[in-house]
Design a protein around this motif. Structure first.
Motif, PDB file in Angstrom:
ATOM      1  N   THR A  80     -11.477  -5.849  -9.403  1.00  0.00           N
ATOM      2  CA  THR A  80      -9.834  -5.654  -8.727  1.00  0.00           C
ATOM      3  C   THR A  80      -9.863  -4.673  -7.405  1.00  0.00           C
ATOM      4  O   THR A  80      -8.770  -4.395  -7.018  1.00  0.00           O
ATOM      5  N   GLY A  81     -10.285  -3.540  -8.337  1.00  0.00           N
ATOM      6  CA  GLY A  81     -10.484  -2.937  -6.810  1.00  0.00           C
ATOM      7  C   GLY A  81     -10.009  -1.017  -7.902  1.00  0.00           C
ATOM      8  O   GLY A  81     -10.019  -1.458  -9.182  1.00  0.00           O
ATOM      9  N   LEU A  82     -10.612   0.049  -7.504  1.00  0.00           N
ATOM     10  CA  LEU A  82      -9.704   1.368  -7.816  1.00  0.00           C
ATOM     11  C   LEU A  82      -9.579   2.201  -7.283  1.00  0.00           C
ATOM     12  O   LEU A  82      -9.244   2.341  -5.545  1.00  0.00           O
ATOM     13  N   ASN A  83      -8.583   3.029  -7.480  1.00  0.00           N
ATOM     14  CA  ASN A  83      -8.672   4.372  -6.668  1.00  0.00           C
ATOM     15  C   ASN A  83      -9.847   5.672  -6.517  1.00  0.00           C
ATOM     16  O   ASN A  83     -10.250   6.063  -7.551  1.00  0.00           O
ATOM     17  N   ILE A  84      -9.633   5.977  -4.692  1.00  0.00           N
ATOM     18  CA  ILE A  84     -11.549   6.524  -4.886  1.00  0.00           C
ATOM     19  C   ILE A  84     -10.374   7.969  -4.237  1.00  0.00           C
ATOM     20  O   ILE A  84     -10.223   7.488  -3.324  1.00  0.00           O
ATOM     21  N   TYR A  85     -10.738   9.179  -4.701  1.00  0.00           N
ATOM     22  CA  TYR A  85     -10.832  10.867  -4.384  1.00  0.00           C
ATOM     23  C   TYR A  85     -11.369  10.829  -2.864  1.00  0.00           C
ATOM     24  O   TYR A  85     -12.635  10.946  -2.799  1.00  0.00           O
ATOM     25  N   ASP A  86     -10.242  10.761  -1.594  1.00  0.00           N
ATOM     26  CA  ASP A  86     -10.828  11.481  -0.165  1.00  0.00           C
ATOM     27  C   ASP A  86     -10.839  12.246  -0.545  1.00  0.00           C
ATOM     28  O   ASP A  86      -9.365  13.122  -0.186  1.00  0.00           O
ATOM     29  N   ARG A  87     -11.840  13.364   0.356  1.00  0.00           N
ATOM     30  CA  ARG A  87     -11.793  15.422   0.076  1.00  0.00           C
ATOM     31  C   ARG A  87     -11.054  15.383   1.387  1.00  0.00           C
ATOM     32  O   ARG A  87     -10.051  16.377   1.231  1.00  0.00           O
ATOM     33  N   ARG A  88     -11.096  14.435   2.565  1.00  0.00           N
ATOM     34  CA  ARG A  88     -10.926  14.591   3.969  1.00  0.00           C
ATOM     35  C   ARG A  88      -9.564  14.531   4.289  1.00  0.00           C
ATOM     36  O   ARG A  88      -8.459  16.007   4.596  1.00  0.00           O
ATOM     37  N   GLU A  91      -6.339  13.141  -1.375  1.00  0.00           N
ATOM     38  CA  GLU A  91      -5.877  12.358  -1.662  1.00  0.00           C
ATOM     39  C   GLU A  91      -6.572  10.731  -2.251  1.00  0.00           C
ATOM     40  O   GLU A  91      -7.804  10.636  -1.881  1.00  0.00           O
ATOM     41  N   PHE A  92      -6.401  10.273  -3.129  1.00  0.00           N
ATOM     42  CA  PHE A  92      -6.719   9.424  -3.961  1.00  0.00           C
ATOM     43  C   PHE A  92      -6.359   7.979  -3.187  1.00  0.00           C
ATOM     44  O   PHE A  92      -5.523   7.904  -2.829  1.00  0.00           O
ATOM     45  N   VAL A  93      -7.326   7.413  -2.819  1.00  0.00           N
ATOM     46  CA  VAL A  93      -7.201   6.309  -1.218  1.00  0.00           C
ATOM     47  C   VAL A  93      -8.065   4.608  -2.429  1.00  0.00           C
ATOM     48  O   VAL A  93      -8.721   4.833  -2.854  1.00  0.00           O
ATOM     49  N   LEU A  94      -6.889   3.561  -2.202  1.00  0.00           N
ATOM     50  CA  LEU A  94      -6.985   2.776  -3.212  1.00  0.00           C
ATOM     51  C   LEU A  94      -8.787   2.071  -2.153  1.00  0.00           C
ATOM     52  O   LEU A  94      -8.435   0.896  -0.905  1.00  0.00           O
ATOM     53  N   ARG A  95      -9.362   1.745  -2.858  1.00  0.00           N
ATOM     54  CA  ARG A  95     -10.179   0.727  -2.151  1.00  0.00           C
ATOM     55  C   ARG A  95     -10.347  -0.416  -2.890  1.00  0.00           C
ATOM     56  O   ARG A  95     -10.868  -1.246  -4.156  1.00  0.00           O
ATOM     57  N   VAL A 129      -1.969  -7.832  -9.163  1.00  0.00           N
ATOM     58  CA  VAL A 129      -3.092  -6.877  -9.945  1.00  0.00           C
ATOM     59  C   VAL A 129      -2.725  -5.122  -9.986  1.00  0.00           C
ATOM     60  O   VAL A 129      -1.706  -4.957  -9.270  1.00  0.00           O
ATOM     61  N   THR A 130      -2.826  -5.143 -11.448  1.00  0.00           N
ATOM     62  CA  THR A 130      -2.518  -3.010 -11.831  1.00  0.00           C
ATOM     63  C   THR A 130      -3.364  -2.826 -12.121  1.00  0.00           C
ATOM     64  O   THR A 130      -4.760  -2.772 -12.122  1.00  0.00           O
ATOM     65  N   ILE A 131      -3.440  -1.692 -11.031  1.00  0.00           N
ATOM     66  CA  ILE A 131      -4.794  -0.494 -10.673  1.00  0.00           C
ATOM     67  C   ILE A 131      -3.488   0.695 -11.297  1.00  0.00           C
ATOM     68  O   ILE A 131      -2.781   1.480 -10.214  1.00  0.00           O
ATOM     69  N   ASP A 132      -4.121   1.486 -12.113  1.00  0.00           N
ATOM     70  CA  ASP A 132      -3.502   2.799 -11.811  1.00  0.00           C
ATOM     71  C   ASP A 132      -1.964   2.548 -12.268  1.00  0.00           C
ATOM     72  O   ASP A 132      -1.360   3.968 -12.295  1.00  0.00           O
ATOM     73  N   GLY A 133      -1.703   1.861 -13.314  1.00  0.00           N
ATOM     74  CA  GLY A 133       0.107   1.651 -13.141  1.00  0.00           C
ATOM     75  C   GLY A 133       0.563   0.711 -12.046  1.00  0.00           C
ATOM     76  O   GLY A 133       2.304   0.679 -12.409  1.00  0.00           O
ATOM     77  N   GLU A 134      -0.040   0.831 -10.665  1.00  0.00           N
ATOM     78  CA  GLU A 134       0.684   0.248 -10.028  1.00  0.00           C
ATOM     79  C   GLU A 134       1.058  -1.301  -9.768  1.00  0.00           C
ATOM     80  O   GLU A 134      -0.888  -1.834  -9.807  1.00  0.00           O
TER      81      GLU A 134
END
Length: 316
Positions: A80-88, A91-95, A129-134
């Motif tokens: 399904t994919g997941l949210n990954i933290y983007d340091r730059r 914030e979290f970015v959906l992959r 698809v539900t990813i982290d509640g979204e």
């Protein structure tokens, strides 16, 4: 409308035949399932062209294609994919995972754990698809072609009945005969036909064809015949579980799509007969010692031979 359906059928099957040799009926059933907004389980030994057929269909209708190789260590988030933290960006970015596509090949789906298999259920049933509640909608069309090897069972997790029921059809390509295998050798002697394949149908044309197929007329007597066939799968000493109402709806949708591809504006009992085994056999659970798919197929064929066929005018 009627002419258009036959035209679409011929265009697509002719294009597929440039790559796949001698599997016209399997390709037509695959196209039927696509128009019926369902998903297909292809069960065959390795090397029969399952992956090639899925890729050919995707290229034929100019659709996005993704492939997942199912393994025991595959996680639901790998699908399904997941949210990954983007340091730059801080914030979290959906992959997005490979399910964000039009045609998804789930290769050897029974090698994944039940938890991962279930991760595909929401995608197949609700097209989301539900990813982290979204909750995120999937692209349209979203068509899953799952494969599994019926011979090699070591290290596999058989699909539960609830998941099998999500597949509108279960198909088998089978091995080619001598002439077909010679044709395969000739065709692949110097080139890869898939590389030169061009699309013959746009996604917009496919969406329109789906709408038109859904409008195909089904006479009351044909609907009653369909119910008689499905109901008969639920009785008998060897039957533990017959086809559910979801199976009835799947058979109805597929019959309408099948008739549309034949250039007709109405469904006949012959459409029900042609589709009963691929749509219903995998939904039937027989008692211990009653055999597997072959026995379920034999049961449905016996039901078709004994169920009275309506003879009314089906066109109005």
């Amino acid at each position: 409308m009627e002419h258009n359906g036959k035209q679409i059928n011929d265009r697509i099957l002719e294009n597929i035949s440039k790559v796949i040799v001698g599997k016209e009926q399997t390709a037509r059933l695959l196209l039927t399932a696509l128009l019926a907004d369902g998903h297909v389980l292809l069960e065959d030994v390795p090397g029969t062209g399952k992956t090639k057929l899925a890729k050919t269909l995707a290229k034929t209708i100019d659709a996005a294609f993704s492939r997942i190789q199912f393994t025991p260590d595959l996680l639901p988030s790998d699908i399904t994919g997941l949210n990954i933290y983007d340091r730059r960006e801080n914030e979290f970015v959906l992959r997005r995972g490979p399910v964000f596509t039009n045609i998804l090949l789930a290769d050897e789906i029974n090698r994944a754990t039940p938890r991962t298999q279930a991760g595909l259920l929401e995608c197949m049933e609700e097209h989301q698809v539900t990813i982290d509640g979204e909750t995120l909608p999937l692209d349209s069309p979203f068509f899953v072609i799952a494969t599994q090897n019926p011979v090699e069972t070591a290290g596999t997790f058989p699909l539960p009945e609830a998941q099998l029921d999500r597949f509108v059809m279960k198909l088998s390509m089978g091995l080619p005969d001598r002439e077909q295998e010679l044709a395969i050798l000739d065709r692949y002697m110097e080139i890869e036909p898939l590389d030169n394949l061009t699309s013959v149908l746009t996604l917009e044309e496919l969406a329109k064809a789906r709408r038109e197929a859904n409008k195909i007329f089904v006479h009351t007597c044909v609907r009653e015949y369909l119910i008689d066939v499905v109901s008969a799968t639920r009785s008998g000493a060897q039957v533990i579980m017959g086809a559910s109402p979801r199976g009835s709806l799947a058979l109805l949708r597929c019959a309408k799509a099948y008739a549309f591809l034949d250039g007709r504006g109405y469904v006949t009992p012959d459409d029900i007969k042609a589709l009963a085994v691929p749509v219903l056999a995998h939904r039937i659970v027989l008692g211990f010692g009653s055999g597997g798919p072959d026995r379920a197929t034999a049961l449905i064929e016996r039901i078709l031979s004994t169920t009275p066929v309506p003879t009314e005018d089906f066109t109005a």
